[in-house]
Design a protein around this motif. Structure first.
Motif, PDB file in Angstrom:
ATOM      1  N   ILE A  89      12.722  98.499 -58.009  1.00  0.00           N
ATOM      2  CA  ILE A  89      12.037  98.175 -59.255  1.00  0.00           C
ATOM      3  C   ILE A  89      13.046  97.611 -60.248  1.00  0.00           C
ATOM      4  CG2 ILE A  89      10.465  98.999 -61.030  1.00  0.00           C
ATOM      5  CD1 ILE A  89       9.451  99.420 -58.161  1.00  0.00           C
ATOM      6  N   VAL A 135       8.555  94.312 -58.729  1.00  0.00           N
ATOM      7  CA  VAL A 135       8.522  95.266 -57.622  1.00  0.00           C
ATOM      8  C   VAL A 135       8.905  94.503 -56.362  1.00  0.00           C
ATOM      9  CG1 VAL A 135       7.111  96.842 -56.263  1.00  0.00           C
ATOM     10  CG2 VAL A 135       6.724  96.640 -58.740  1.00  0.00           C
ATOM     11  N   THR A 138       3.551 103.492 -57.329  1.00  0.00           N
ATOM     12  CA  THR A 138       4.209 102.576 -58.264  1.00  0.00           C
ATOM     13  C   THR A 138       3.199 101.832 -59.118  1.00  0.00           C
ATOM     14  OG1 THR A 138       6.137 102.294 -56.833  1.00  0.00           O
ATOM     15  CG2 THR A 138       5.706 100.552 -58.424  1.00  0.00           C
TER      16      THR A 138
END
Length: 255
Positions: free
Chosen positions: A6, A15, A36
């Protein structure tokens, strides 16, 4: 994160999938993507997301070598969570752009088509598409809907039934990707598009996305237990299993 990197920038996050050189999707990686994006959906500091891969591979799709070792309960859990990830991404309310840094067949394409824009590395060797029929995996109704959303029902029907992978030029002509660029320019272009989205009022942008996707969302089966239930069941069909084992053996020898 074991399989994701990240990179948080001002107002948005990148990402990067980072599982081996081909980013094959196993259960752990699917769960990391789910957690996420759930976190970023709720985080007011993250106003948009770019999803990217590694040089030459966005994602090669499902990790069939690992999935073939899963027992019945494990494969059911995998398909449940993979179906839930698709629903989560396709309904992600914030700006979401894919930087397709190479190959994106099958499961890789599943991730990419959920985003608002897709920028892909140019080059005849890179392919993208939902080729599940060709690799003996049952596609869900939800995926047929989003393929048709981007390229029209007739073209989507032909490509899905053929299990066809598309070159970048074919994908752009079909409306599946927005632009082809040199590999090193793919991520910067995706970031540029995301920053453009972020110039709009976030509420107006989110409301407009909801209106644009309203017809698609209304067609989706939002029961994650049901979305890929058929795929999980057919996974154990002897003749399909035999073909998949041969495919995996061929791929392993080639690798």
């Amino acid at each position: 994160m074991k399989h994701l990197k990240i990179n948080t920038k001002e107002r948005y996050a990148i990402v990067q999938m980072n599982r081996g050189k081909v980013n094959a999707l196993n259960h752990d990686m699917v769960l990391e993507l789910r957690s996420t994006f759930a976190r970023m959906e709720k985080d007011p500091a993250v106003q948009g997301v770019v999803l990217t891969g590694q040089p030459h591979y966005f994602s090669a799709g499902l990790d069939l070598i690992e999935l073939m070792t899963y027992n019945e309960a494990q494969i059911q859990e995998f398909f449940r969570d993979f179906g839930a990830l698709y629903l989560q991404l396709v309904q992600f309310g914030k700006p979401f752009v894919s930087a397709i840094t190479g190959h994106a067949p099958a499961g890789g394409c599943v991730l990419a088509v959920t985003s608002d824009n897709r920028y892909m590395a140019a080059g005849d060797k890179y392919v993208i598409g939902l080729n599940e029929v060709a690799v003996n995996i049952q596609i869900s109704q939800n995926l047929t809907e989003i393929y048709a959303f981007w390229m029209g029902l007739g073209r989507a029907s032909r490509y899905l039934l053929e299990g066809r992978l598309l070159s970048g030029k074919e994908a752009m002509a079909a409306g599946l990707v927005d632009e082809l660029l040199p590999l090193e320019e793919v991520l910067p272009r995706a970031e540029k598009q995301l920053r453009h989205h972020l110039t709009a009022d976030p509420e107006i942008w989110r409301n407009t996305k909801a209106k644009v996707r309203k017809s698609l969302w209304e067609k989706l089966d939002t029961d994650s237990e049901n979305v890929l239930k058929e795929a999980a069941a057919l996974w154990w069909k002897p003749e399909i299993r035999k073909k998949m084992e041969a495919y995996v053996a061929h791929f392993t020898r080639k690798k």
